[in-house]
Design a protein around this motif. Structure first.
Motif, PDB file in Angstrom:
ATOM      1  N   ARG A 222       0.831  -1.207   0.000  1.00  0.00           N
ATOM      2  CA  ARG A 222       0.000   0.000   0.000  1.00  0.00           C
ATOM      3  C   ARG A 222       0.871   1.265   0.000  1.00  0.00           C
ATOM      4  NH1 ARG A 222      -4.860   1.288   4.329  1.00  0.00           N
ATOM      5  NH2 ARG A 222      -5.429   3.339   3.538  1.00  0.00           N
ATOM      6  N   LEU A 223       1.941   1.225   0.795  1.00  0.00           N
ATOM      7  CA  LEU A 223       2.808   2.402   0.921  1.00  0.00           C
ATOM      8  C   LEU A 223       3.383   2.797  -0.443  1.00  0.00           C
ATOM      9  CD1 LEU A 223       4.048   4.294   3.088  1.00  0.00           C
ATOM     10  CD2 LEU A 223       5.923   2.643   3.312  1.00  0.00           C
ATOM     11  N   LEU A 224       3.839   1.811  -1.204  1.00  0.00           N
ATOM     12  CA  LEU A 224       4.428   2.120  -2.513  1.00  0.00           C
ATOM     13  C   LEU A 224       3.344   2.541  -3.503  1.00  0.00           C
ATOM     14  CD1 LEU A 224       7.011   2.181  -4.237  1.00  0.00           C
ATOM     15  CD2 LEU A 224       6.474  -0.130  -4.974  1.00  0.00           C
ATOM     16  N   ALA A 225       2.228   1.808  -3.511  1.00  0.00           N
ATOM     17  CA  ALA A 225       1.187   2.085  -4.512  1.00  0.00           C
ATOM     18  C   ALA A 225       0.578   3.471  -4.296  1.00  0.00           C
ATOM     19  CB  ALA A 225       0.102   1.009  -4.445  1.00  0.00           C
ATOM     20  N   GLN A 226       0.306   3.813  -3.038  1.00  0.00           N
ATOM     21  CA  GLN A 226      -0.392   5.087  -2.809  1.00  0.00           C
ATOM     22  C   GLN A 226       0.507   6.279  -3.124  1.00  0.00           C
ATOM     23  OE1 GLN A 226      -1.955   4.842   1.194  1.00  0.00           O
ATOM     24  NE2 GLN A 226      -0.027   5.402   2.153  1.00  0.00           N
ATOM     25  N   ALA A 227       1.831   6.082  -3.081  1.00  0.00           N
ATOM     26  CA  ALA A 227       2.732   7.173  -3.483  1.00  0.00           C
ATOM     27  C   ALA A 227       2.580   7.464  -4.977  1.00  0.00           C
ATOM     28  CB  ALA A 227       4.172   6.798  -3.151  1.00  0.00           C
ATOM     29  N   HIS A 228       1.953   6.521  -5.721  1.00  0.00           N
ATOM     30  CA  HIS A 228       1.730   6.708  -7.157  1.00  0.00           C
ATOM     31  C   HIS A 228       0.243   6.841  -7.480  1.00  0.00           C
ATOM     32  CE1 HIS A 228       5.932   6.046  -8.187  1.00  0.00           C
ATOM     33  NE2 HIS A 228       5.929   5.212  -7.164  1.00  0.00           N
ATOM     34  N   PHE A 232      -5.564   1.226  -2.108  1.00  0.00           N
ATOM     35  CA  PHE A 232      -6.369   0.089  -1.622  1.00  0.00           C
ATOM     36  C   PHE A 232      -6.193   0.024  -0.104  1.00  0.00           C
ATOM     37  CE2 PHE A 232      -2.505  -1.335  -3.858  1.00  0.00           C
ATOM     38  CZ  PHE A 232      -1.773  -1.914  -2.835  1.00  0.00           C
ATOM     39  N   PRO A 233      -7.250  -0.441   0.594  1.00  0.00           N
ATOM     40  CA  PRO A 233      -7.255  -0.335   2.058  1.00  0.00           C
ATOM     41  C   PRO A 233      -6.538  -1.481   2.774  1.00  0.00           C
ATOM     42  CG  PRO A 233      -9.367  -1.118   1.280  1.00  0.00           C
ATOM     43  CD  PRO A 233      -8.531  -0.921   0.052  1.00  0.00           C
ATOM     44  N   GLN A 234      -5.287  -1.706   2.430  1.00  0.00           N
ATOM     45  CA  GLN A 234      -4.521  -2.795   3.047  1.00  0.00           C
ATOM     46  C   GLN A 234      -3.973  -2.343   4.407  1.00  0.00           C
ATOM     47  OE1 GLN A 234      -0.662  -3.356   1.241  1.00  0.00           O
ATOM     48  NE2 GLN A 234      -0.795  -5.563   1.473  1.00  0.00           N
ATOM     49  N   LEU A 235      -4.088  -3.199   5.404  1.00  0.00           N
ATOM     50  CA  LEU A 235      -3.504  -2.951   6.729  1.00  0.00           C
ATOM     51  C   LEU A 235      -2.769  -4.216   7.170  1.00  0.00           C
ATOM     52  CD1 LEU A 235      -6.543  -1.186   8.473  1.00  0.00           C
ATOM     53  CD2 LEU A 235      -4.498  -0.085   7.534  1.00  0.00           C
ATOM     54  N   SER A 236      -2.086  -4.148   8.326  1.00  0.00           N
ATOM     55  CA  SER A 236      -1.391  -5.350   8.819  1.00  0.00           C
ATOM     56  C   SER A 236      -1.681  -5.594  10.286  1.00  0.00           C
ATOM     57  CB  SER A 236       0.126  -5.216   8.702  1.00  0.00           C
ATOM     58  OG  SER A 236       0.498  -4.588   7.551  1.00  0.00           O
ATOM     59  N   HIS A 313       9.272   3.304  11.773  1.00  0.00           N
ATOM     60  CA  HIS A 313       9.529   2.905  10.373  1.00  0.00           C
ATOM     61  C   HIS A 313       8.592   1.816   9.856  1.00  0.00           C
ATOM     62  CE1 HIS A 313      13.023   5.396  10.542  1.00  0.00           C
ATOM     63  NE2 HIS A 313      13.719   4.578  11.314  1.00  0.00           N
ATOM     64  N   TYR A 314       7.601   1.380  10.634  1.00  0.00           N
ATOM     65  CA  TYR A 314       6.665   0.366  10.124  1.00  0.00           C
ATOM     66  C   TYR A 314       5.834   0.963   8.983  1.00  0.00           C
ATOM     67  CZ  TYR A 314       7.379  -3.570  13.294  1.00  0.00           C
ATOM     68  OH  TYR A 314       7.898  -4.663  13.932  1.00  0.00           O
ATOM     69  N   PRO A 315       5.269   0.089   8.117  1.00  0.00           N
ATOM     70  CA  PRO A 315       4.547   0.618   6.951  1.00  0.00           C
ATOM     71  C   PRO A 315       3.462   1.638   7.320  1.00  0.00           C
ATOM     72  CG  PRO A 315       4.766  -1.773   6.787  1.00  0.00           C
ATOM     73  CD  PRO A 315       5.331  -1.388   8.118  1.00  0.00           C
ATOM     74  N   ASP A 316       2.729   1.391   8.423  1.00  0.00           N
ATOM     75  CA  ASP A 316       1.697   2.369   8.823  1.00  0.00           C
ATOM     76  C   ASP A 316       2.112   3.099  10.106  1.00  0.00           C
ATOM     77  OD1 ASP A 316      -0.640   3.828   8.691  1.00  0.00           O
ATOM     78  OD2 ASP A 316      -1.869   2.302   9.705  1.00  0.00           O
ATOM     79  N   GLY A 317       3.401   3.399  10.213  1.00  0.00           N
ATOM     80  CA  GLY A 317       3.874   4.174  11.364  1.00  0.00           C
ATOM     81  C   GLY A 317       3.430   5.628  11.239  1.00  0.00           C
ATOM     82  N   TRP A 318       3.257   6.296  12.375  1.00  0.00           N
ATOM     83  CA  TRP A 318       2.827   7.708  12.338  1.00  0.00           C
ATOM     84  C   TRP A 318       3.872   8.582  11.654  1.00  0.00           C
ATOM     85  CZ3 TRP A 318      -1.993   9.146  13.143  1.00  0.00           C
ATOM     86  CH2 TRP A 318      -2.830   8.263  13.842  1.00  0.00           C
ATOM     87  N   MET A 319       5.154   8.238  11.818  1.00  0.00           N
ATOM     88  CA  MET A 319       6.219   9.076  11.259  1.00  0.00           C
ATOM     89  C   MET A 319       6.734   8.549   9.914  1.00  0.00           C
ATOM     90  SD  MET A 319       6.342  11.236  13.643  1.00  0.00           S
ATOM     91  CE  MET A 319       7.816  12.192  13.401  1.00  0.00           C
TER      92      MET A 319
END
Ligand SMILES: Cc1cc2nc3c(=O)[nH]c(=O)nc-3n(C[C@H](O)[C@H](O)[C@H](O)COP(=O)(O)OP(=O)(O)OC[C@H]3O[C@@H](n4cnc5c(N)ncnc54)[C@H](O)[C@@H]3O)c2cc1C
Length: 447
Positions: A222-228, A232-236, A313-319
């Motif tokens: 999700r992190l890579l795709a949404q930068a482009h 999609f609503p993927q979470l972990s 540094h986690y994919p859905d980290g706040w920072m």
């Protein structure tokens, strides 16, 4: 014993970066590796980039269940094909990957649960799966030494097991033998586009020109795709696992009841997990995806421990940055191998539950404990589709905790989808547009 694949594992796949390819695969988990395998087998020039180590993330950390049982009916035909592929490739991969068709059993905690299993079995019958219902006596005949009596079970004798951290690196070697170029420690920082379509990827080692990219980045997709601009609503969720030292055999396959999941390993130990417990870190993407996840949240609320923030540094980290420059280190280089600390609470719970269930086989002595971040979607089925907004991009992600067994089948399907061939299965259940076209999301069984 330390977990077998980590950042400390020496890099094994380090060829020079090709300047061009027909297809670049992002991610060296089972989905990316088996996609590369099938692409190379079909004669495509394929390069797979893995930011850390092959199978360093979910694909080595899973329970090792290869199951048709309990699958969403959209997935079931692909899973049945996947099992055929597993059987066909085991002689090449080696018997020590521990592939055995010893069956999967769901032990019912109540009559109501048993009825749910039966409903699934009735529909699965139409697909030709050999799943069957077992009564309390038949269960006791299969599972020895249990202190409790289950009212019944769903059992699929043709389901299998294998050792994840052995199997997936062997698959990577098989992909290389077929001509795929695999590169570890090579993060893809960004997709390169020209005239609104894929023109290549920018990696930390340089650019690769290509017309087609397969995004199989697991929890990072999700992190890579949404930068482009592809959303999609993927979470972990964090899932905790324990491998025990060798113990007497109570069942040769994999089984679970509401309190404990266990699988016999090839080395004589068990891989254990607490029935359905997991941890969920709340981050910015979780907030954005709250509404689509409401149905599964309601269903799984009691088995989910909510944590206010993910580690750094986690994919859905706040920072964690959502935008970055392709000529600078990206979030994918900040964590080479996502290696969450296991939950002590869940480890204690699974150890106690296994000892209570099988009091006669001795104390559980942990050989290794670990956790993995399971990538999930609100309807518990993956995305396998082309991104309409970015021609040339194929997405194969969100395996929702059951991508190991189906990985070889998904790899075959994604390879054909990427090459413009008939994927051989109805993929409409996995379409990307289901999150935006007003469809009602129907959660899969997650049995
Ligand atoms: C604890 C646990 C138990 C499970 N049990 C089972 C089970 O019993 N049976 C089953 O079928 N499934 C199980 N699963 C699920 C299964 O492991 C996953 O669905 C499957 O491994 C997903 O494979 P993947 O290739 O999509 O992702 P991953 O294995 O996570 O691989 C993705 C890879 O992409 C790489 N990557 C990401 N972004 C980039 C980038 N920008 N550049 C380069 N590389 C990148 C990552 O480093 C990673 O190695 C379990 C999972 C867990 C965690």
């Amino acid at each position: 014993m330390a977990f077998p694949i980590s950042e400390a594992t020496p890099v094994r796949f380090a060829p020079a970066l090709p300047k061009s390819a027909d297809v670049v695969v992002i991610g060296g988990g089972i989905i990316g590796v088996m996609t590369a395998w099938h692409l190379a087998e079909r004669g495509a020039r394929v390069v797979l980039c893995e930011k850390g180590r092959i199978a360093g993330e979910q694909s080595s950390r899973n329970w090792g269940w290869i199951r048709q049982q309990g699958r969403d009916f959209g997935e079931l035909p692909i899973m049945m094909e996947s099992l055929r592929i597993w059987r066909a490739i085991v002689p090449e991969l080696g018997e020590d990957i521990g592939f055995r068709r010893t069956g999967v059993m769901y032990l019912a905690g109540s009559e109501a649960e048993l009825a749910g299993f039966e409903a699934w079995r009735l529909e699965a019958q139409g697909y030709g799966v050999d799943s069957k219902m077992l009564g309390a006596g038949a269960v006791a005949g299969q599972i020895s030494g249990a202190s409790r009596r289950w009212p019944g079970a769903l059992f699929t004798p043709s389901d299998a097991r294998a050792e994840p951290w052995l199997a997936v690196p062997r698959m990577a070697e098989g992909a290389v033998r077929r001509g795929a170029v695999l590169i570890e420690s090579c993060a893809v920082r960004a997709l390169d586009t020209a005239a609104g379509r894929i023109a290549g990827v920018i990696t930390e080692q340089g650019r690769i020109a290509c017309d087609q990219v397969v995004l199989a980045g697991g929890a990072w997709s999700r992190l890579l795709a949404q930068a482009h601009g592809v959303h999609f609503p993927q979470l972990s969720v964090r899932a905790t696992v324990m491998a025990t030292e060798a113990m007497p055999e109570v069942f040769a396959g994999a089984a679970a009841d509401p309190e404990i999941a266990f699988r016999r390993r090839a080395d004589g130990g068990y891989t254990l997990a607490a029935g359905s417990g997991h941890d969920f870190y709340i981050g910015p993407d979780a907030f954005r995806s709250f509404i689509p996840y409401l149905p599964v949240l309601k269903r799984d609320f009691r088995s989910t421990q909510f944590q206010p923030m993910a580690p750094r540094h986690y994919p859905d980290g706040w920072m964690t940055p959502r935008k970055w420059q392709a000529d600078r280190p990206s979030p994918f280089e900040a964590i080479r191998v996502l290696n969450p600390a296991p939950s002590d609470k869940l480890l204690a719970r699974m150890q106690a539950a296994f000892e209570k269930t099988f009091p006669g086989i001795g104390p559980v002595i942990p050989r290794a404990t670990w956790a993995g971040m399971i990538d999930t979607m609100p309807d518990i089925v993956p995305v396998i589709d082309r991104a309409a907004a970015l021609p040339g991009l194929v997405i194969a992600t969100g395996m929702c905790g059951h991508g190991f067994g189906i990985g070889p089948g998904i790899g075959r399907v994604v390879a054909d989808l990427t090459l413009g061939r008939d994927p051989g299965h109805d993929l409409s259940r996995f379409r990307l547009s289901r999150f935006t076209d007003g469809s009602t999301l129907t959660p899969g069984p997650s049995l």
